[in-house]
Design a protein around this motif. Structure first.
Motif, PDB file in Angstrom:
ATOM      1  N   ALA A  70       0.851  -1.192   0.000  1.00 55.76           N
ATOM      2  CA  ALA A  70       0.000   0.000   0.000  1.00 55.76           C
ATOM      3  C   ALA A  70       0.882   1.235   0.000  1.00 55.76           C
ATOM      4  O   ALA A  70       1.928   1.265   0.653  1.00 55.76           O
ATOM      5  CB  ALA A  70      -0.931   0.018   1.212  1.00 55.76           C
ATOM      6  N   ASP A  71       0.461   2.254  -0.741  1.00 54.62           N
ATOM      7  CA  ASP A  71       1.185   3.529  -0.754  1.00 54.62           C
ATOM      8  C   ASP A  71       0.840   4.348   0.487  1.00 54.62           C
ATOM      9  O   ASP A  71       1.703   5.005   1.072  1.00 54.62           O
ATOM     10  CB  ASP A  71       0.837   4.331  -2.019  1.00 54.62           C
ATOM     11  CG  ASP A  71       1.341   3.660  -3.283  1.00 54.62           C
ATOM     12  OD1 ASP A  71       2.569   3.582  -3.458  1.00 54.62           O
ATOM     13  OD2 ASP A  71       0.505   3.196  -4.074  1.00 54.62           O
ATOM     14  N   VAL A  72      -0.429   4.334   0.859  1.00 52.90           N
ATOM     15  CA  VAL A  72      -0.889   5.028   2.062  1.00 52.90           C
ATOM     16  C   VAL A  72      -1.842   4.108   2.804  1.00 52.90           C
ATOM     17  O   VAL A  72      -2.430   3.189   2.216  1.00 52.90           O
ATOM     18  CB  VAL A  72      -1.605   6.364   1.731  1.00 52.90           C
ATOM     19  CG1 VAL A  72      -0.658   7.340   1.056  1.00 52.90           C
ATOM     20  CG2 VAL A  72      -2.838   6.119   0.864  1.00 52.90           C
ATOM     21  N   VAL A  79      -0.471   3.355  16.564  1.00 53.68           N
ATOM     22  CA  VAL A  79       0.307   2.398  15.796  1.00 53.68           C
ATOM     23  C   VAL A  79       1.783   2.735  15.970  1.00 53.68           C
ATOM     24  O   VAL A  79       2.137   3.837  16.413  1.00 53.68           O
ATOM     25  CB  VAL A  79      -0.057   2.445  14.292  1.00 53.68           C
ATOM     26  CG1 VAL A  79      -1.494   2.044  14.055  1.00 53.68           C
ATOM     27  CG2 VAL A  79       0.221   3.837  13.702  1.00 53.68           C
ATOM     28  N   GLU A  80       2.660   1.815  15.619  1.00 54.35           N
ATOM     29  CA  GLU A  80       4.093   2.079  15.646  1.00 54.35           C
ATOM     30  C   GLU A  80       4.424   3.032  14.493  1.00 54.35           C
ATOM     31  O   GLU A  80       4.209   2.701  13.322  1.00 54.35           O
ATOM     32  CB  GLU A  80       4.875   0.763  15.487  1.00 54.35           C
ATOM     33  CG  GLU A  80       6.371   0.950  15.341  1.00 54.35           C
ATOM     34  CD  GLU A  80       6.982   1.762  16.466  1.00 54.35           C
ATOM     35  OE1 GLU A  80       7.628   2.792  16.162  1.00 54.35           O
ATOM     36  OE2 GLU A  80       6.802   1.376  17.636  1.00 54.35           O
ATOM     37  N   GLN A  81       4.937   4.221  14.829  1.00 53.90           N
ATOM     38  CA  GLN A  81       5.115   5.269  13.821  1.00 53.90           C
ATOM     39  C   GLN A  81       6.558   5.412  13.335  1.00 53.90           C
ATOM     40  O   GLN A  81       6.861   6.343  12.593  1.00 53.90           O
ATOM     41  CB  GLN A  81       4.625   6.610  14.372  1.00 53.90           C
ATOM     42  CG  GLN A  81       3.142   6.598  14.712  1.00 53.90           C
ATOM     43  CD  GLN A  81       2.595   7.974  15.077  1.00 53.90           C
ATOM     44  OE1 GLN A  81       3.177   9.002  14.726  1.00 53.90           O
ATOM     45  NE2 GLN A  81       1.487   8.004  15.788  1.00 53.90           N
ATOM     46  N   GLN A  82       7.434   4.496  13.713  1.00 50.98           N
ATOM     47  CA  GLN A  82       8.823   4.566  13.275  1.00 50.98           C
ATOM     48  C   GLN A  82       8.898   4.518  11.745  1.00 50.98           C
ATOM     49  O   GLN A  82       8.384   3.602  11.110  1.00 50.98           O
ATOM     50  CB  GLN A  82       9.616   3.397  13.853  1.00 50.98           C
ATOM     51  CG  GLN A  82      11.080   3.376  13.461  1.00 50.98           C
ATOM     52  CD  GLN A  82      11.854   4.546  14.074  1.00 50.98           C
ATOM     53  OE1 GLN A  82      11.530   4.977  15.182  1.00 50.98           O
ATOM     54  NE2 GLN A  82      12.834   5.047  13.358  1.00 50.98           N
ATOM     55  N   GLY A  83       9.525   5.535  11.153  1.00 51.88           N
ATOM     56  CA  GLY A  83       9.691   5.588   9.705  1.00 51.88           C
ATOM     57  C   GLY A  83       8.481   6.073   8.952  1.00 51.88           C
ATOM     58  O   GLY A  83       8.493   6.089   7.706  1.00 51.88           O
ATOM     59  N   GLU A 201       9.507   7.469   1.252  1.00 53.07           N
ATOM     60  CA  GLU A 201       8.936   7.217  -0.066  1.00 53.07           C
ATOM     61  C   GLU A 201       7.747   8.134  -0.324  1.00 53.07           C
ATOM     62  O   GLU A 201       6.699   7.710  -0.811  1.00 53.07           O
ATOM     63  CB  GLU A 201       8.534   5.746  -0.193  1.00 53.07           C
ATOM     64  CG  GLU A 201       9.736   4.803  -0.101  1.00 53.07           C
ATOM     65  CD  GLU A 201       9.387   3.368  -0.453  1.00 53.07           C
ATOM     66  OE1 GLU A 201       8.279   3.134  -0.968  1.00 53.07           O
ATOM     67  OE2 GLU A 201      10.228   2.494  -0.216  1.00 53.07           O
ATOM     68  N   THR A 202       7.919   9.399   0.003  1.00 54.91           N
ATOM     69  CA  THR A 202       6.862  10.388  -0.225  1.00 54.91           C
ATOM     70  C   THR A 202       6.900  10.820  -1.683  1.00 54.91           C
ATOM     71  O   THR A 202       7.683  11.688  -2.076  1.00 54.91           O
ATOM     72  CB  THR A 202       7.039  11.608   0.695  1.00 54.91           C
ATOM     73  OG1 THR A 202       7.090  11.168   2.051  1.00 54.91           O
ATOM     74  CG2 THR A 202       5.879  12.586   0.524  1.00 54.91           C
ATOM     75  N   ILE A 206       1.603  10.539  -3.563  1.00 52.11           N
ATOM     76  CA  ILE A 206       1.253  10.603  -2.140  1.00 52.11           C
ATOM     77  C   ILE A 206       0.984  12.037  -1.724  1.00 52.11           C
ATOM     78  O   ILE A 206       0.015  12.324  -1.004  1.00 52.11           O
ATOM     79  CB  ILE A 206       2.371   9.982  -1.283  1.00 52.11           C
ATOM     80  CG1 ILE A 206       2.398   8.462  -1.473  1.00 52.11           C
ATOM     81  CG2 ILE A 206       2.172  10.317   0.202  1.00 52.11           C
ATOM     82  CD1 ILE A 206       3.501   7.749  -0.726  1.00 52.11           C
ATOM     83  N   GLU A 207       1.816  12.981  -2.172  1.00 55.96           N
ATOM     84  CA  GLU A 207       1.591  14.389  -1.844  1.00 55.96           C
ATOM     85  C   GLU A 207       0.240  14.859  -2.369  1.00 55.96           C
ATOM     86  O   GLU A 207      -0.477  15.607  -1.698  1.00 55.96           O
ATOM     87  CB  GLU A 207       2.714  15.243  -2.421  1.00 55.96           C
ATOM     88  CG  GLU A 207       4.054  15.062  -1.709  1.00 55.96           C
ATOM     89  CD  GLU A 207       5.137  15.929  -2.302  1.00 55.96           C
ATOM     90  OE1 GLU A 207       4.969  16.385  -3.459  1.00 55.96           O
ATOM     91  OE2 GLU A 207       6.142  16.173  -1.620  1.00 55.96           O
TER      92      GLU A 207
END
Length: 298
Positions: A70-72, A79-83, A201-202, A206-207
């Motif tokens: 998934a891209d987003v 949730v674990e937000q690392q990265g 990987e933005t 995604i923007e």
């Protein structure tokens, strides 16, 4: 905050036809989150980039990002937000799901104290407000959970009178049935829905999608990307109004006249300088008058 984005959504992936060589933009969502509003806007603005939309289970809502499936992902916090890059979108009220004839069903809302003697059909740590007052936790009489592999299994046991559930309203609505009801629990913290993606990987897609989710219109101004700034450095120059234009035009003419006089070795008399300033002022006043007369039209 009212959850106006929650509701039932299909669990199966929904993929629009893609032209050869075009990779679909992939969106995962937690159960109870409806993404139709945003996917519809995407289709209007990016008709050449198809979408793949699928539901991610609670333990997979972040994993789908790290696995690049998934891209987003629309996630239910925490949730674990690392990265990850994460933007919170809205909050959800927590409700208790009880049998239709349960005493709580006659109230508009309840508190955890009202539910202290109940058996919770989920991990008590997921609802710390209830855990801290629950009789079965205090006296050690809590029995193991059995036969619960999904939210539907848990609701089935609620209907049978085995216990209760405390879940986000969107989940209760998604799993509703005629023999159970749900009521808000006023002193349990609301849950939050957020949009997450891998920070490293933005992409431009995604923007664009983040802008859609944040409510940015197709015609609204956006901060240009680094590439846009390099290729179009004047793209953000502020437009001049009629008064400023008149002053700039008069100033340019005066500077050209002064430069010409300097080259010819002629010193500009003070009277001429005063006349120049008056000319600039007259031009600016005339521009302002035209603007008032014609309602800002130029």
């Amino acid at each position: 905050m009212t959850n106006e984005h929650s509701g039932e959504s299909a669990a199966a992936p929904v993929t629009e036809p893609a032209a050869p060589g075009i990779r679909p933009f992939s969106i995962a969502f937690a159960a109870g989150v409806t993404v139709t509003k945003w996917t519809r806007l995407w289709a209007e603005r990016r008709p050449g980039t198809p979408l793949e939309v699928f539901r991610a289970e609670a333990d997979q809502q972040v994993a789908v990002l790290h696995e690049r499936s998934a891209d987003v992902s629309f996630v239910r916090l925490p949730v674990e937000q690392q990265g990850l890059s994460v933007i919170t979108l809205y909050s959800e009220v927590q409700v208790v799901v009880v049998p239709k004839d349960h005493p709580a069903s006659v109230f508009d809302a309840v508190t955890v104290a009202d539910l202290a003697d109940e058996h919770l059909l989920q991990d008590p740590d997921l609802v710390p407000e209830w855990r801290d007052v629950a009789a079965e936790i205090v006296d050690g009489s809590r029995r193991p959970l059995r036969g619960i592999q999904s939210i539907d299994d848990a609701v089935e046991q609620v209907a049978a009178g085995v216990g209760i559930l405390i879940v986000p309203q969107a989940i209760a609505r998604l799993s509703s049935r005629k023999d159970v009801v749900y009521r808000p629990v006023t002193d349990v913290a609301e849950t939050r829905i957020a949009l997450a993606w891998l920070s490293e990987e933005t992409t431009a897609d995604i923007e664009e999608f983040v802008g859609i989710v944040r409510g940015r219109s197709a015609s609204s101004s956006r901060a240009p990307s680094r590439e846009a700034e390099e290729t179009a450095p004047d793209a953000r120059v502020k437009k001049l109004g009629p008064v400023a234009k008149a002053k700039a035009k008069a100033r340019a003419a005066a500077e050209a006249e002064a430069a010409s006089a300097k080259r010819a070795g002629v010193k500009k008399p003070a009277a001429t300088q005063a006349a120049r300033k008056k000319k600039q002022s007259d031009a600016a006043n005339a521009a302002q008058a035209r603007r008032r007369k014609f309602g800002g039209k130029r």
